[in-house]
Scaffold this active site. Structure first.
Site, short mmCIF file in Angstrom:
data_model
loop_
_atom_site.label_atom_id
_atom_site.label_comp_id
_atom_site.label_asym_id
_atom_site.label_seq_id
_atom_site.Cartn_x
_atom_site.Cartn_y
_atom_site.Cartn_z
CG HIS A 34 37.24 27.43 4.94
ND1 HIS A 34 36.35 26.86 5.82
CD2 HIS A 34 37.19 28.76 5.17
CE1 HIS A 34 35.79 27.82 6.56
NE2 HIS A 34 36.27 28.98 6.17
CG ASP A 94 33.23 30.72 8.01
OD1 ASP A 94 34.04 30.53 7.10
OD2 ASP A 94 33.56 30.78 9.21
CD GLU A 128 39.68 29.19 7.81
OE1 GLU A 128 40.11 30.34 7.98
OE2 GLU A 128 38.66 28.77 8.39
CD GLU A 129 36.06 28.26 10.39
OE1 GLU A 129 36.71 28.91 11.21
OE2 GLU A 129 35.21 28.77 9.64
CG ASP A 170 36.98 32.13 4.74
OD1 ASP A 170 35.81 31.95 5.08
OD2 ASP A 170 37.95 31.81 5.44
CG HIS A 227 32.75 30.88 13.63
ND1 HIS A 227 33.98 30.98 14.23
CD2 HIS A 227 33.00 30.73 12.31
CE1 HIS A 227 34.94 30.90 13.32
NE2 HIS A 227 34.36 30.76 12.13
ZN ZN Z 1 35.90 30.86 7.00
#
Ligand code: ZN
Length: 473
Positions: free
Chosen positions: A281, A293, A327-328, A355, A426
């Site tokens: 993603h 990520d 995606e998130e 991912d 994140h």
């Molecule tokens: Zn991800």
């Protein structure tokens, strides 16, 4: 969740099938030699690594629906075109947009001090002046859910549950429950706001964001994560007596914002209408630059596909690289792809996505038809020199291709070692320097090898066993 693979087959047939499934299918010598040479070349891959370095440097963070995500799509289209991929395009869709404007969490009494915090994606805003109240601490979401209203009403909830560090990321799944459920459960009982201990696993003051709830959080209140050391601090203060905190979260929300999936292909030859899909993603959270990520995942699949595109002959099937958008914030790209290609999913012969950062792949899981298990064994044998062990046939795909798997598309899940993934994921610390080039290239090698074999052999990964006929039923 999944039906047993061999359900309904007679006992004798079952034994036979298990034995047959353990035997690798023969692989043409030339295909095997090419796959091995792709793995050798991946050891010095520059293209995949440059893709993630350039993306995270030249675009930076890529919040879903933002101008930055739009720039990332334009950047990717230019880059993939430059790299010589076929049919490079964007498939656009729209999403609801949420962005933080500001957030602050501070202790008011007994000793005024700032706590390092980040609003969770989708959080409601507080009034402009913020909210303030006494803290009530819970060990877990279920403890909050079981608490009487009188214990929570008018207060600020604090869920202090720790995330367990595991190689396969299973600790994160448990941690996410409090992230998804706290705002709603707290507001239902009259709380002013919810604070959670960061879902991440690192010991630094790096708060971990993430979407609070993927669907239906109407009426849920403001919610923020405080970093691990700040959660420890708040707990120590609570051990000493009552604590009041102030929370102020300001957000920007739009009902419609542009997003899209970026697609690039290595066009096949005699089986060009059959697709081997490898994805990642493109969007990221807004705190770091989304290197692990999921810039890494995009670099891995782009690097692998590019190695195959450089072969003297294109593979028989088409390799489709999908850089999913949004995606998130709720798997919007995955849903859009499945909708757009819904009438063509039977031509998707295999799908995989990267991912989970750039840690080395150690296990090769599949979800194939039972008669295709010998193909899984062949691929696993081919990948063994990369340190990859056999996995089971219960792979679910991943966030973005899970929807394809549930529609019957065979999937591969190359399991990475993610022991330190949630130290960075994140958080503001998800930056390019966290990628280990050697480990990243091992990923490129694995993806290049299995993607090439899947595209070149024409194997049917959906293949089911012939019904057993014993003549005595
Ligand atoms: Zn991800």
């Amino acid at each position: 969740m999944f039906k047993p693979v061999f359900a309904g087959v007679l006992a004798t047939g079952w034994l036979f099938s298990v034995a047959a499934a353990q035997t690798p299918a023969p692989l043409e010598a030339e295909i095997e030699a090419t796959a091995k040479s792709l793995m050798d070349q991946a050891r010095s891959d520059e293209i995949g690594l440059a893709f993630v370095e350039d993306l995270t440097t030249e675009v930076g963070q890529r919040l879903a629906g933002s101008e930055a995500e739009q720039r990332a799509r334009a950047w990717s289209v230019a880059e993939l075109t430059e790299l010589g991929f076929d049919n490079v395009r964007v498939e656009p869709f729209e999403i609801p947009f949420w962005s933080r404007k500001s957030e602050s969490v501070s202790v008011l009494t007994p000793s005024p001090q700032m706590l390092v915090a980040t609003a969770l994606g989708g959080s409601a805003a507080t009034p402009l002046e913020g909210v303030a109240g006494q803290v009530v601490r819970f060990e877990s979401l279920s403890e909050l859910q079981a608490a009487p209203i009188s214990q929570v009403d008018g207060k600020i909830v604090f869920i202090d549950e720790k995330t367990i560090k595991t190689m396969d990321g299973s600790g994160y799944g448990m941690g996410v429950r409090k992230r998804s459920g706290c705002a709603q459960a707290a507001s239902d009982k009259g709380a002013l706001a919810c604070l959670i201990r960061s879902v991440g696993t690192q010991p630094h003051r790096m708060p971990h964001t993430g979407i609070m709830a993927r669907d239906g959080a109407e009426g849920a209140g403001p919610v923020a994560a405080i970093s691990g050391p700040d959660a420890d601090q708040l707990s120590r203060l609570l051990e000493r007596g009552a604590v009041t905190v102030a929370v102020n979260i300001q957000t920007e929300i739009k009902t419609n914002a542009p997003s899209g999936n970026v697609i690039a292909e290595v066009a096949g030859t005699d089986l060009a209408d059959e697709i081997v899909l490898i994805g990642c993603h493109l969007d990221s959270w807004d705190l770091g630059t989304g290197a692990l990520d999921d810039g890494a995942g995009c670099g891995i699949v782009v690097g692998a596909a590019r190695l195959i595109a450089d072969l003297p002959e294109p593979p028989r099937r088409t390799i489709r690289v999908v850089l999913y958008g949004a995606e998130e914030v709720g798997l919007f790209g995955a849903t859009a792809y499945a909708r757009q290609h819904g009438d063509n999913l039977d031509k998707h012969v295999l799908a995989a996505e990267s991912d989970f950062g750039a840690g080395p792949i150690w296990r090769f899981q599949t979800r194939f038809g039972e008669a295709a298990l010998p193909y899984a064994r062949t691929l696993q044998t081919l990948l063994a020199p990369q340190g990859v062990t056999r996995g089971d046939n219960r792979a679910f795909g991943g966030p973005d291709i899970g929807i394809l798997a549930r529609s019957g598309v065979p999937v591969v899940t190359p399991g990475q070692n993610g022991i330190d993934y949630f130290d960075y994921h994140h958080t503001p610390d998800d930056t390019f320097d966290k990628i280990d080039a050697t480990e990243f290239r091992q990923n490129v090698a694995v993806y290049a090898a299995f993607t090439y074999v899947a595209a070149q052999t024409g194997w049917d990964f959906r293949k089911q066993a012939e019904p057993e006929t014993t003549g005595t039923e």
